[in-house]
Design a protein around this motif. Structure first.
Motif, short mmCIF file in Angstrom:
data_model
loop_
_atom_site.label_atom_id
_atom_site.label_comp_id
_atom_site.label_asym_id
_atom_site.label_seq_id
_atom_site.Cartn_x
_atom_site.Cartn_y
_atom_site.Cartn_z
N ASN A 14 19.15 37.81 -17.03
CA ASN A 14 19.84 38.92 -17.70
C ASN A 14 21.18 38.49 -18.27
O ASN A 14 22.19 39.20 -18.15
CB ASN A 14 20.02 40.09 -16.73
CG ASN A 14 18.70 40.59 -16.17
OD1 ASN A 14 17.71 40.66 -16.89
ND2 ASN A 14 18.68 40.90 -14.89
N LYS A 15 21.19 37.29 -18.87
CA LYS A 15 22.37 36.71 -19.53
C LYS A 15 23.48 36.30 -18.57
O LYS A 15 24.57 35.93 -19.00
CB LYS A 15 22.94 37.65 -20.61
CG LYS A 15 21.93 38.04 -21.70
CD LYS A 15 22.59 38.86 -22.79
CE LYS A 15 21.58 39.43 -23.76
NZ LYS A 15 20.78 38.42 -24.44
N MET A 16 23.24 36.36 -17.27
CA MET A 16 24.24 35.99 -16.27
C MET A 16 23.84 34.70 -15.57
O MET A 16 22.67 34.52 -15.18
CB MET A 16 24.37 37.10 -15.22
CG MET A 16 24.88 38.42 -15.76
SD MET A 16 26.64 38.40 -16.15
CE MET A 16 27.34 38.30 -14.50
N VAL A 17 24.80 33.80 -15.39
CA VAL A 17 24.56 32.62 -14.56
C VAL A 17 24.43 33.07 -13.11
O VAL A 17 25.20 33.90 -12.62
CB VAL A 17 25.71 31.61 -14.70
CG1 VAL A 17 25.67 30.56 -13.58
CG2 VAL A 17 25.66 30.93 -16.05
N THR A 18 23.41 32.55 -12.43
CA THR A 18 23.14 32.95 -11.05
C THR A 18 22.88 31.70 -10.22
O THR A 18 22.30 30.73 -10.70
CB THR A 18 21.94 33.92 -11.00
OG1 THR A 18 21.72 34.33 -9.65
CG2 THR A 18 20.67 33.28 -11.54
N LYS A 19 23.35 31.69 -8.98
CA LYS A 19 23.17 30.55 -8.11
C LYS A 19 22.27 30.94 -6.94
O LYS A 19 22.38 32.02 -6.37
CB LYS A 19 24.51 30.07 -7.57
CG LYS A 19 25.41 29.44 -8.62
CD LYS A 19 24.78 28.21 -9.26
CE LYS A 19 24.58 27.10 -8.24
NZ LYS A 19 23.90 25.92 -8.85
N ALA A 20 21.37 30.02 -6.58
CA ALA A 20 20.41 30.26 -5.50
C ALA A 20 20.55 29.21 -4.41
O ALA A 20 21.21 28.18 -4.59
CB ALA A 20 18.99 30.26 -6.05
N HIS A 21 19.92 29.48 -3.29
CA HIS A 21 19.82 28.52 -2.17
C HIS A 21 18.33 28.30 -1.92
O HIS A 21 17.62 29.21 -1.52
CB HIS A 21 20.50 29.08 -0.92
CG HIS A 21 20.30 28.23 0.30
ND1 HIS A 21 21.01 27.07 0.51
CD2 HIS A 21 19.46 28.35 1.37
CE1 HIS A 21 20.65 26.53 1.65
NE2 HIS A 21 19.70 27.28 2.19
N GLN A 22 17.86 27.07 -2.18
CA GLN A 22 16.45 26.74 -2.05
C GLN A 22 15.58 27.75 -2.80
O GLN A 22 14.58 28.22 -2.32
CB GLN A 22 16.05 26.64 -0.58
CG GLN A 22 16.75 25.48 0.12
CD GLN A 22 16.38 25.37 1.58
OE1 GLN A 22 16.30 26.37 2.29
NE2 GLN A 22 16.17 24.15 2.04
N PHE A 23 16.02 28.06 -4.04
CA PHE A 23 15.28 28.91 -4.98
C PHE A 23 15.23 30.37 -4.54
O PHE A 23 14.42 31.14 -5.03
CB PHE A 23 13.85 28.38 -5.20
CG PHE A 23 13.79 27.11 -6.01
CD1 PHE A 23 13.30 27.12 -7.30
CD2 PHE A 23 14.22 25.90 -5.48
CE1 PHE A 23 13.24 25.95 -8.05
CE2 PHE A 23 14.17 24.73 -6.22
CZ PHE A 23 13.67 24.76 -7.51
N GLN A 24 16.11 30.79 -3.62
CA GLN A 24 16.12 32.17 -3.15
C GLN A 24 17.55 32.68 -3.04
O GLN A 24 18.52 31.92 -3.15
CB GLN A 24 15.42 32.27 -1.78
CG GLN A 24 13.95 31.87 -1.79
CD GLN A 24 13.33 31.92 -0.40
OE1 GLN A 24 14.02 32.18 0.58
NE2 GLN A 24 12.03 31.71 -0.33
#
Length: 271
Positions: A14-24
């Motif tokens: 949704n146009k926002m950079v997002t960070k994950a941990h082990q793809f979650q």
């Protein structure tokens, strides 16, 4: 000796950079173009953005996001997510990207690598691999299996063999993303990175796990990787301390790693 590259790679939803941990457990950071502008100004060597919802939502990549980011950066810019055809690739390149990353679609339709390389040149084609450590077997002799669809589906494919196939089909670069190490900040998976870089003759990008500059020193001295992804080190709410590109490059240069040095454009150059 060729210089090593630092690559900022970010997932976008949704146009926002997002960070994950082990793809979650994603945490949204900021609009994609704002992050791109900040990282470019820090003199990162390359930038990769993945539209992580495009495939799941069965839609093309967000071209508006690609255009906005491309206007902010003047380093090699790679995009991936929702790319299913040559027309999709053409639209992404037209929007301002220089390279195309393919992952799950390449597993489902390997010929798309060959088609893209023929149409746009293999330098445009980056094969991204999601890899997970598993028990060695006849079908997975390396002990690393390929996953797709955001690490939700396991394919039974051996990671090293898939890297070889990808190169043969026309991939000009291979990104090895460790599912096990992703977001842990404990360092790259050196074993699979070395296995892949020893098996192919194209540049290999190490991805997943970098937390401190010494992790980059390890991957550049102990494997044949030509680049390392440093996203969490730059911009993550989960890491104990974020670094600047200058800090990372200075430490690597001090360790004897060939890098493009950080340049302080605010200072006058002495005659």
């Amino acid at each position: 000796m060729l210089t090593k590259r630092l690559i900022a790679c970010f997932d976008v939803r949704n146009k926002m950079v997002t960070k994950a941990h082990q793809f979650q457990d994603n945490i949204d950071i900021a609009p994609a173009e704002e992050v791109a502008r900040a990282i470019y100004q820090e003199q990162v060597d390359e930038i990769i953005f993945y539209d992580i919802l495009a495939s799941a939502e069965k839609r093309p990549i967000d071209l508006d996001m690609v255009r906005k980011v491309a206007r902010e950066v003047f380093v090699p810019f790679t995009v991936g997510g929702g790319i299913r055809s040559l027309e999709d690739m053409f639209q992404v390149l037209k929007a301002g990207a220089e390279k195309i990353s393919i992952d799950s679609m390449a597993v489902r339709n390997p010929q798309i690598i060959q088609q893209g390389a023929k149409a746009f040149g293999r330098q445009c084609m980056v094969l991204s691999m999601q890899v997970k450590r598993v028990a060695r077997s006849e079908t997975i002799p390396s002990g690393y299996e390929i996953a797709i669809d955001g690490a939700r589906v396991f394919t039974g494919m051996d990671a090293v063999e898939w890297a070889r196939q990808g190169e043969a089909l026309g991939a000009g670069e291979i990104c090895v993303n460790s599912i096990d190490n992703d977001g842990t900040h404990q360092g790259y998976d050196l074993e699979i990175t070395k296995l892949v870089s020893d098996a192919v003759n194209v540049p290999v990008i190490a991805s997943g796990g970098a937390g401190v500059p010494s992790h980059l020193t390890d991957v550049f001295t102990k494997t044949g990787a030509s680049a390392g992804i440093i996203s969490s080190m730059l911009y993550s709410p989960r890491i104990a301390r974020n670094y600047t590109v200058q800090e990372i490059k200075d430490e690597l240069l001090a360790s004897g790693i060939p890098m493009r040095p950080y340049r302080d454009y605010g200072k006058e150059v002495e005659a």
